[in-house]
Scaffold this motif. Structure first.
Motif, mmCIF file in Angstrom:
data_model
loop_
_atom_site.group_PDB
_atom_site.id
_atom_site.type_symbol
_atom_site.label_atom_id
_atom_site.label_comp_id
_atom_site.label_asym_id
_atom_site.label_seq_id
_atom_site.Cartn_x
_atom_site.Cartn_y
_atom_site.Cartn_z
ATOM 1 N N MET A 172 39.775 34.556 38.770
ATOM 2 C CA MET A 172 41.122 34.435 39.145
ATOM 3 C C MET A 172 41.723 33.275 38.278
ATOM 4 N N GLN A 173 40.641 32.179 37.902
ATOM 5 C CA GLN A 173 41.450 31.205 37.357
ATOM 6 C C GLN A 173 41.053 31.764 35.731
ATOM 7 N N ALA A 174 40.287 32.610 35.152
ATOM 8 C CA ALA A 174 40.407 33.178 33.890
ATOM 9 C C ALA A 174 41.908 33.896 33.714
ATOM 10 N N ALA A 175 42.189 34.784 34.789
ATOM 11 C CA ALA A 175 43.558 35.459 34.530
ATOM 12 C C ALA A 175 44.534 34.671 34.478
ATOM 13 N N ARG A 233 44.570 33.438 31.261
ATOM 14 C CA ARG A 233 45.116 34.299 30.234
ATOM 15 C C ARG A 233 46.499 34.767 30.311
ATOM 16 N N LEU A 234 47.183 34.730 31.437
ATOM 17 C CA LEU A 234 48.466 35.408 31.685
ATOM 18 C C LEU A 234 49.400 34.099 31.516
ATOM 19 N N GLY A 235 49.208 32.785 32.062
ATOM 20 C CA GLY A 235 50.041 31.692 32.166
ATOM 21 C C GLY A 235 50.105 30.696 31.261
ATOM 22 N N MET A 236 49.384 30.679 30.066
ATOM 23 C CA MET A 236 49.190 29.850 29.081
ATOM 24 C C MET A 236 50.131 30.408 27.861
ATOM 25 N N LEU A 237 50.866 29.432 27.296
ATOM 26 C CA LEU A 237 51.835 29.807 26.168
ATOM 27 C C LEU A 237 51.060 29.901 24.869
ATOM 28 N N PRO A 238 51.407 30.808 23.928
ATOM 29 C CA PRO A 238 50.557 30.917 22.740
ATOM 30 C C PRO A 238 50.504 29.799 22.098
ATOM 31 N N PRO A 239 49.446 29.538 21.190
ATOM 32 C CA PRO A 239 49.452 28.170 20.176
ATOM 33 C C PRO A 239 50.591 27.994 19.575
ATOM 34 N N VAL A 275 44.592 40.527 41.233
ATOM 35 C CA VAL A 275 44.924 39.495 40.673
ATOM 36 C C VAL A 275 45.601 39.563 39.485
ATOM 37 N N ASP A 276 45.452 40.412 38.565
ATOM 38 C CA ASP A 276 45.954 40.765 37.339
ATOM 39 C C ASP A 276 47.502 41.308 37.539
ATOM 40 N N GLU A 277 47.563 42.118 38.821
ATOM 41 C CA GLU A 277 48.759 42.625 38.976
ATOM 42 C C GLU A 277 49.698 41.798 39.614
ATOM 43 N N GLN A 278 49.228 40.608 40.493
ATOM 44 C CA GLN A 278 50.062 39.994 41.054
ATOM 45 C C GLN A 278 50.539 38.868 40.114
ATOM 46 N N LEU A 279 49.770 38.177 39.243
ATOM 47 C CA LEU A 279 50.141 37.417 38.483
ATOM 48 C C LEU A 279 51.140 38.179 37.186
ATOM 49 N N GLY A 280 50.777 39.336 36.828
ATOM 50 C CA GLY A 280 51.602 40.023 35.781
ATOM 51 C C GLY A 280 53.160 40.218 36.410
ATOM 52 N N PHE A 281 53.364 40.170 37.660
ATOM 53 C CA PHE A 281 54.725 40.184 38.149
ATOM 54 C C PHE A 281 55.461 39.104 37.738
ATOM 55 N N LEU A 282 54.875 37.923 37.781
ATOM 56 C CA LEU A 282 55.545 36.738 37.478
ATOM 57 C C LEU A 282 55.533 36.605 35.961
ATOM 58 N N GLU A 311 47.291 41.064 50.400
ATOM 59 C CA GLU A 311 47.986 41.137 49.104
ATOM 60 C C GLU A 311 46.730 41.442 48.114
ATOM 61 N N LEU A 312 45.898 40.373 48.312
ATOM 62 C CA LEU A 312 44.711 40.465 47.749
ATOM 63 C C LEU A 312 43.431 40.796 48.582
ATOM 64 N N ASP A 313 42.231 41.207 47.862
ATOM 65 C CA ASP A 313 41.043 41.433 48.761
ATOM 66 C C ASP A 313 40.470 40.071 48.848
ATOM 67 N N MET A 314 40.629 39.263 49.811
ATOM 68 C CA MET A 314 40.214 38.154 49.907
ATOM 69 C C MET A 314 38.518 37.870 49.876
ATOM 70 N N ASP A 315 37.871 38.701 50.475
ATOM 71 C CA ASP A 315 36.561 38.384 50.738
ATOM 72 C C ASP A 315 35.733 38.709 49.542
ATOM 73 N N ASP A 316 36.470 39.563 48.424
ATOM 74 C CA ASP A 316 35.857 39.778 47.075
ATOM 75 C C ASP A 316 36.596 39.047 45.869
ATOM 76 N N LEU A 317 37.278 37.997 46.204
ATOM 77 C CA LEU A 317 38.314 37.196 45.342
ATOM 78 C C LEU A 317 37.052 36.128 44.454
ATOM 79 N N ASP A 318 37.006 36.367 43.484
ATOM 80 C CA ASP A 318 35.984 35.585 42.393
ATOM 81 C C ASP A 318 37.101 34.452 41.965
#
Length: 272
Positions: free
Chosen positions: A55-58, A61-67, A146-153, A44-51
């Motif tokens: 991933m945490q930054a994504a 960015r995508l999982g936290m609610l606005p202020p 990673v952005d695509e995968q988290l973006g689905f959620l 699903e993800l390119d695991m050997d190049d996964l930083d």
């Protein structure tokens, strides 16, 4: 696990359990045989190049609610009260997830509960085979970023995210027995169990099912069909629920006219 025959190659489809325990090993021997036969791995993800930092930054960015917004505001009083009661029973501090969107809160809670039970992504199928592939010099490619995968959620409606969180909390007290049953069915290739007890439950939430399973399968299908025109053999590893049911990749490939065979733990595969 399934084998799909191309004109000059084989593509193996392995349904993964993303987190396992050390005691769940060894894996069925047919997985090792397919790995040895494959020249490349697709996950699903390119695991050997996964930083992990990327991933945490994504996630942030995508999982936290606005202020100014909170999980309680997003869920509403009634749903938040239900969530709080269930979280307390699981001894999960829901207030620590106050800034999280419901989908991220659901994933965080599930991982926390599983970690307490000894489940670890390092023992999961992807990490195990990715580590081995890196040592053996076998390339790994990803079906999505990673952005695509988290973006689905993240693109799920507020109602669907609420359902995901409440379902995760409701299953929390039974998750150990659920995982034991899932892993037993997975190891023996019990498709009927997975469809009746896992897939059918998710299908009760149509938006979740379409976004998490069916739509992604549709996107992956073209890539996997492209692999069947190659000379190399491939091992494709995706979550187990992507390979069962009428929208599963084996069923879709069979409907496209490909020769698809489910493999058993005792199947002996040729190694190039």
């Amino acid at each position: 696990m399934w084998s799909v025959s191309g004109d000059r190659n084989q593509v193996y489809l392995l349904g993964s359990v993303h987190l396992l325990r050390q005691g769940d090993y060894p894996l069925p021997a047919v997985i090792d045989a397919a790995y040895r036969d494959a020249e490349g791995l697709i996950m699903e993800l390119d695991m050997d190049d996964l930083d992990p930092f990327v991933m945490q930054a994504a996630v942030n960015r995508l999982g936290m609610l606005p202020p100014g917004q909170s999980l309680e505001d997003t869920l509403g009083p009634a749903a938040y009260a239900t969530a709080s009661e269930a979280a307390a029973e699981l001894e999960v501090p829901l207030d620590l997830l106050a800034r999280s969107e419901p989908w991220l809160a659901a994933i965080t809670i599930e991982q926390l509960v599983l970690t307490r039970l000894g489940f670890n992504p390092q023992y999961g199928v992807e990490m195990t085979l990715a580590t081995r592939a890196k040592a053996d010099g076998k390339p790994i490619a990803g079906l999505e970023t990673v952005d695509e995968q988290l973006g689905f959620l993240d693109s799920l409606s507020a109602e669907a995210q609420r359902d995901l969180l409440l379902q995760t909390l409701a299953e929390g007290t039974e998750i150990e027995s659920l995982m034991d049953e899932l892993i037993a069915a997975w190891k023996t290739g019990d498709i009927a169990f997975l469809e009746a007890n896992m897939l059918a439950e998710l299908a009760e939430y149509p938006e979740l099912y379409r976004s998490i399973v069916a739509d992604r399968n549709d996107r992956w299908l073209t890539t996997i069909e492209g692999l069947l025109d190659d000379d190399d053999d491939y091992l494709v590893i995706v979550g187990a629920l992507h390979l069962v049911g009428p929208d599963g990749l084996p069923e879709q490939l069979a409907r496209q006219g490909h020769d698809v065979i489910q493999l058993e733990s005792v199947t002996v595969l040729p190694v190039d």
